[in-house]
Design a protein around this motif. Sequence first.
Motif, PDB file in Angstrom:
ATOM      1  N   GLU A 118      -5.792  20.676  11.415  1.00 35.73           N
ATOM      2  CA  GLU A 118      -6.757  20.564  10.125  1.00 35.73           C
ATOM      3  C   GLU A 118      -6.475  19.294   9.327  1.00 35.73           C
ATOM      4  O   GLU A 118      -7.689  18.846   9.023  1.00 35.73           O
ATOM      5  N   TYR A 119      -5.289  18.789   9.222  1.00 39.09           N
ATOM      6  CA  TYR A 119      -5.159  17.626   8.657  1.00 39.09           C
ATOM      7  C   TYR A 119      -5.790  16.378   9.139  1.00 39.09           C
ATOM      8  O   TYR A 119      -6.585  15.765   8.329  1.00 39.09           O
ATOM      9  N   VAL A 120      -5.523  16.388  10.397  1.00 38.78           N
ATOM     10  CA  VAL A 120      -6.027  15.105  11.059  1.00 38.78           C
ATOM     11  C   VAL A 120      -7.593  14.903  10.876  1.00 38.78           C
ATOM     12  O   VAL A 120      -8.413  14.025  10.731  1.00 38.78           O
ATOM     13  N   THR A 121      -8.065  16.197  11.262  1.00 43.03           N
ATOM     14  CA  THR A 121      -9.478  16.484  11.224  1.00 43.03           C
ATOM     15  C   THR A 121     -10.444  16.204  10.214  1.00 43.03           C
ATOM     16  O   THR A 121     -11.351  15.470   9.922  1.00 43.03           O
ATOM     17  N   ALA A 122      -9.576  16.513   8.960  1.00 44.70           N
ATOM     18  CA  ALA A 122     -10.031  16.544   7.619  1.00 44.70           C
ATOM     19  C   ALA A 122     -10.110  15.117   7.224  1.00 44.70           C
ATOM     20  O   ALA A 122     -11.049  14.518   6.653  1.00 44.70           O
ATOM     21  N   VAL A 123      -8.830  14.398   7.451  1.00 47.91           N
ATOM     22  CA  VAL A 123      -8.959  12.963   7.016  1.00 47.91           C
ATOM     23  C   VAL A 123      -9.851  12.052   7.880  1.00 47.91           C
ATOM     24  O   VAL A 123     -10.697  11.228   7.227  1.00 47.91           O
ATOM     25  N   THR A 135     -11.927  25.238   5.421  1.00 46.54           N
ATOM     26  CA  THR A 135     -11.612  26.462   5.523  1.00 46.54           C
ATOM     27  C   THR A 135     -10.160  26.993   6.158  1.00 46.54           C
ATOM     28  O   THR A 135      -9.958  28.249   5.886  1.00 46.54           O
ATOM     29  N   GLY A 136      -9.422  26.287   6.532  1.00 41.89           N
ATOM     30  CA  GLY A 136      -8.261  26.492   7.152  1.00 41.89           C
ATOM     31  C   GLY A 136      -7.192  27.173   6.188  1.00 41.89           C
ATOM     32  O   GLY A 136      -7.275  26.793   5.058  1.00 41.89           O
ATOM     33  N   PRO A 140      -7.300  24.332   2.642  1.00 35.89           N
ATOM     34  CA  PRO A 140      -8.554  24.646   2.225  1.00 35.89           C
ATOM     35  C   PRO A 140      -9.168  23.600   1.074  1.00 35.89           C
ATOM     36  O   PRO A 140      -8.504  23.694  -0.132  1.00 35.89           O
ATOM     37  N   PHE A 141     -10.163  22.912   1.087  1.00 35.02           N
ATOM     38  CA  PHE A 141     -10.721  22.254   0.071  1.00 35.02           C
ATOM     39  C   PHE A 141     -11.842  21.826   0.438  1.00 35.02           C
ATOM     40  O   PHE A 141     -12.472  22.091   1.477  1.00 35.02           O
ATOM     41  N   LEU A 142     -12.807  21.271  -0.422  1.00 34.54           N
ATOM     42  CA  LEU A 142     -14.213  20.817  -0.839  1.00 34.54           C
ATOM     43  C   LEU A 142     -14.027  19.352  -1.189  1.00 34.54           C
ATOM     44  O   LEU A 142     -13.712  19.287  -2.245  1.00 34.54           O
TER      45      LEU A 142
END
Length: 325
Positions: A118-123, A135-136, A140-142
């Motif tokens: 989740e972390y690496v993908t979001a960054v 949405t993990g 979770p954030f937008l």
Amino acid sequence: MTDYSVLIPCVPRRLEQALPFAGLVQWTGAVRLWQGQSMLLEPHQTFTGLAGAGFRVPTGFGVTLMPLRHPYEAAMQARSVAMATGEPVIAGFGPGGQAFQANLMGAPYAKPLQAAREYVTAVRRLLDGEVVESTGPHYPFLGQLTPAAAPRVDVGLGVLRPGMARLAGEVADVVITWLTPPGYLQDVILPAVAEGAARAGRTSLPRVVAMVPAGLEKEGREGADPERLALAGNAGHMQAPHYLDMLGRAGVDTGSGQLADVARGVVETGAFAGGDLAQTIKALRAYEEAGVDEIVLNTTAVNKLFGSREALSDLSSILRAVTAS
């Protein structure tokens, strides 16, 4: 061809402690200045301060710990360093040990691999300018970073064992290892990275960066035998459960519970590059032959036992040797 880089071999309390090592990168063939997680002078501020002092060099974070900052903050901080230095950045992340996770978050990650994904993908997506709707269960954030031109920021993942290596093969730009023997890298970590990349349908593999502790035995320097240096620079890692598990998988005898035995195994498996200059270079060449793309010279033990001048001397000698041959 394998690149060579430099790790700041101390946890700076003042910016001037890091300046000589930034200068070494700026004035030699070293390609990047790295810093691990610091709980004193924060690494992003260190690199920005060095840029303000005139040392604008490529930088790497290897690795900063996920519980300390939200993925949005992590992306913004990494891009800020790229903007301040005008140079590319490798932003490496890792979940840290379970005790560290529990202390900061109240409980460790229930599924560390899922949290890291989740972390690496979001960054990565934030740095690519995307609107990220995560949405993990862990983050979770937008959000979206404010658009801005900046040098490239690659996102790395700290890797010790096959599960994280497979994940890095799927989602990371860079694989970052610490204290991992070259044989274990070649036989275990790199095949797992390739497996993850194939599973994700990636056409190219992440770059592999190995943080390698090193230090020279030389005339006039008493007590610089490799086992002593390996222990002086890595005693904390050699007692951490996740490092002990990795070292055990790599063939180090960790069963006795004695740090001296672990240090001996670290030297015997080539995870510490020491001895005279020729022996040290031979140990580093083993990482090149294993398929490592960038070797980061970690002279923490020399700095701790003999001071920064000696650490700089070792780094200069090693860099001259690897670039000349």
